[in-house]
Design a protein around this motif. Structure first.
Motif, PDB file in Angstrom:
ATOM      1  N   TYR A  78      68.055  58.297  30.803  1.00 53.67           N
ATOM      2  CA  TYR A  78      68.378  57.925  29.426  1.00 53.67           C
ATOM      3  C   TYR A  78      67.205  57.156  28.834  1.00 53.67           C
ATOM      4  N   ARG A  79      66.795  57.556  27.652  1.00 55.28           N
ATOM      5  CA  ARG A  79      65.750  56.840  26.907  1.00 55.28           C
ATOM      6  C   ARG A  79      66.429  56.179  25.718  1.00 55.28           C
ATOM      7  N   MET A  80      66.385  54.858  25.731  1.00 59.80           N
ATOM      8  CA  MET A  80      67.040  54.049  24.705  1.00 59.80           C
ATOM      9  C   MET A  80      66.555  54.447  23.304  1.00 59.80           C
ATOM     10  N   PRO A  81      67.318  54.098  22.275  1.00 56.30           N
ATOM     11  CA  PRO A  81      66.911  54.436  20.905  1.00 56.30           C
ATOM     12  C   PRO A  81      65.496  53.924  20.591  1.00 56.30           C
ATOM     13  N   HIS A  82      64.743  54.775  19.909  1.00 51.61           N
ATOM     14  CA  HIS A  82      63.355  54.465  19.560  1.00 51.61           C
ATOM     15  C   HIS A  82      62.934  55.364  18.402  1.00 51.61           C
ATOM     16  N   ASP A 134      67.741  58.736  20.516  1.00 53.65           N
ATOM     17  CA  ASP A 134      67.722  58.515  21.958  1.00 53.65           C
ATOM     18  C   ASP A 134      67.842  59.864  22.636  1.00 53.65           C
ATOM     19  N   GLN A 136      69.040  61.867  26.548  1.00 52.37           N
ATOM     20  CA  GLN A 136      69.589  61.778  27.900  1.00 52.37           C
ATOM     21  C   GLN A 136      69.665  63.184  28.486  1.00 52.37           C
ATOM     22  N   LYS A 163      61.351  50.113  19.622  1.00 47.89           N
ATOM     23  CA  LYS A 163      62.279  50.425  20.702  1.00 47.89           C
ATOM     24  C   LYS A 163      63.449  49.468  20.607  1.00 47.89           C
TER      25      LYS A 163
END
Length: 172
Positions: A78-82, A134, A136, A163
C-alpha cells in the motif's frame, strides 16, 4: 520488445510535447495504450524480474524530461495518499490488478476519499499535477508502467510532492 522499440514509441509523444498541455497527456496515454497491446511487453519485463522489484527506467527524454519506469509490487503493498507535485503521471497495468483511490484535500492536510477503483491488465489511469491518490496491489503481484512528465525525484527534492500519513475513509 527491446530498448530500440521502446524508444520508437516516444517519437509521437515528442511531436506533441508541451509539458502540461492536455493534448500531450492524451498523446502520452495513447503511447501507453499502444505499448500495452504488445504481446512481448510482459515477457520483456518479466525477464528482468530481479530489477523490476526495484524499478527499471525504460526511457528518459533528455530534451523534454519525461520518464518511463517499469516496476512490480506484491499483494498488499500500500502506498499512502500522495501527489506528484507539478508532474502528471500515467499508470498502466501490464499484469495484475492495482486498486487506486482519489482524494479531496480539506484544509491543509485533511483528506476525504472520493472514490476507489481497480485498474486491470491493459488499462491506464492519469493523474494531473496535484491530484492526490493512493495505490494498493490487490492481486498476487502487479507489473506497472509509469510515465511521468518530469523527474519525480526532483519534484520531491524541491518539496513539491506531498505525502499524507493518515489513511482516510470513503466519502459518504
Amino acid at each position: 520488445m527491446n530498448q530500440q522499440q521502446i524508444n520508437l514509441f516516444f517519437d509521437d509523444l515528442k511531436l506533441s510535447w508541451n509539458k502540461q498541455n492536455e493534448e500531450t497527456i492524451k498523446a502520452g496515454k495513447h503511447v501507453m495504450e499502444k505499448m500495452l497491446k504488445r504481446e512481448d511487453l510482459k515477457k520483456y519485463l518479466t525477464n528482468q524480474s530481479d530489477n523490476l522489484a526495484k524499478g527499471i527506467e525504460l526511457y528518459r527524454d533528455s530534451e523534454f524530461g519525461f520518464i518511463l519506469l517499469a516496476y512490480s509490487e506484491t499483494k498488499g503493498l500500500y502506498r499512502m495518499p500522495h501527489n506528484h507535485g507539478n508532474g502528471w503521471v500515467i499508470y498502466s497495468v501490464v499484469d495484475g490488478i492495482i486498486e487506486m483511490g482519489t482524494y479531496a484535500l480539506i484544509g491543509d492536510m485533511n483528506l476525504i476519499k472520493k472514490e476507489k477503483h481497480q485498474v486491470q491488465i491493459g488499462s491506464s489511469e492519469v493523474y494531473f499535477p496535484g491530484d492526490i491518490h493512493d495505490t494498493q496491489c490487490v492481486s498476487d503481484s502487479v507489473i506497472i508502467l509509469r510515465l511521468t512528465s518530469c523527474d519525480l525525484k526532483e519534484e520531491e527534492k524541491q518539496g513539491r510532492i506531498k505525502k499524507f500519513q493518515k489513511p482516510c475513509s470513503l466519502k459518504t
